[in-house]
Design an enzyme around this catalytic site. Structure first.
Site, short mmCIF file in Angstrom:
data_model
loop_
_atom_site.label_atom_id
_atom_site.label_comp_id
_atom_site.label_asym_id
_atom_site.label_seq_id
_atom_site.Cartn_x
_atom_site.Cartn_y
_atom_site.Cartn_z
N GLU A 174 -1.77 -8.91 3.73
CA GLU A 174 -1.49 -9.50 5.42
C GLU A 174 -2.89 -9.93 5.83
OE1 GLU A 174 -1.13 -6.55 4.08
OE2 GLU A 174 -2.02 -4.93 5.59
N HIS A 234 -3.50 -5.37 0.43
CA HIS A 234 -3.16 -5.64 1.63
C HIS A 234 -3.16 -7.25 1.77
CE1 HIS A 234 -2.77 -1.86 3.80
NE2 HIS A 234 -3.49 -1.48 2.92
N CYS A 237 0.95 -1.07 0.11
CA CYS A 237 -0.01 -0.12 -0.07
C CYS A 237 0.71 1.35 -0.07
CB CYS A 237 -0.94 -0.05 1.15
SG CYS A 237 -2.43 1.25 0.80
#
Ligand code: MN
Length: 246
Positions: free
Chosen positions: A222, A220, A114
């Site tokens: 994660e 993202h 990001c």
């Protein structure tokens, strides 16, 4: 198993909490968990070190994760700020831009997420769309209200460039991603290559050809890797590249 590599994760400063919690350096817990789950040794990096200390810390690292967060000061790429700009942090800009450049020059494995992707582009001479929603006609929604869109939810597809590091990790020509960014890459830095686009033409991933592992994604992973194995491979790829002797 070879020696587990030390992966630095960038952090930011929080200023407005009440004692005993202020001030803090903080980063998303998911980044730390993702690096540990991939077999790396995560270490959180303060954004407020002197350049000399930062460089000394950087030289101990085997890999680097540039994390998400607020906007880069547009003055750095030569623009006046758009009214939607938020979260400016001079120290964080300085530290991350320096480390992105060092990682590019030293061939240090680098995963950018990001804001991190935007940092890599600006560090190498590129610029940003300061606000997609108000500046890009017919753009999809790339920034959602957390109340209506869980972070794990897919927001839009991306088309992946076939001949790329990203494609070798994703093992597909497209991917379904989440989306939590109001900015994106405008002028791509000369040395970088765009390797994923959303259907509205927004740059969703970049990499640095000739570098063993320098990848930036605008989404993202994660928040996705538990349910999307191809996203776990982004972290595994970083850890594997960082495990290789230089
Ligand atoms: Mn997006």
């Amino acid at each position: 198993m070879t020696k587990r590599p030390l992966i630095g994760i960038t952090a930011f400063e929080t200023k407005h909490l009440r004692p005993p919690h202020a001030p803090l350096y903080a980063t998303g817990q998911r980044y730390v968990r993702a690096i540990e789950d991939a077999g790396g040794l995560p270490v959180i990096l303060s954004p407020a070190l002197t350049n000399e200390t930062l460089r000394a810390v950087f030289e101990r690292l085997d890999g680097l994760l540039l994390s998400g967060g607020g906007d880069i000061d547009p003055a750095i790429y030569g623009e006046e700020p758009h009214p939607s700009i938020w979260g400016l942090d001079m120290n964080r800009d300085r530290a991350e831009l320096a480390m992105a450049k060092w990682a590019a020059d030293a061939q240090t494995p680098l995963l950018c997420i990001c804001r991190g992707t935007q940092v890599l582009n600006v560090a190498l001479g590129g610029s940003l769309v300061q606000d997609i929603a108000s500046m890009v006609p017919d753009a999809l929604t790339h920034m959602y209200d957390e109340e209506v869109m869980p972070r794990e939810a897919v927001a839009h597809p991306v088309k992946v460039e076939t001949d790329s590091l990203l494609a070798s990790l994703i093992q597909d020509k497209s991917a379904e991603v989440n989306s939590w960014h109001h900015q994106s890459i405008k002028r791509v830095a000369d040395d970088l290559k765009v390797v994923a686009l959303s259907p509205d033409g927004i740059v969703e991933a970049i990499e640095l050809p000739g570098h063993p592992f320098a990848l930036g994604v605008q989404w993202h992973p994660e928040w996705l890797y538990h349910q999307q194995p191809e996203m776990a491979r982004l972290f595994a790829g970083l850890v594997e590249a960082a495990s290789t002797d230089k």
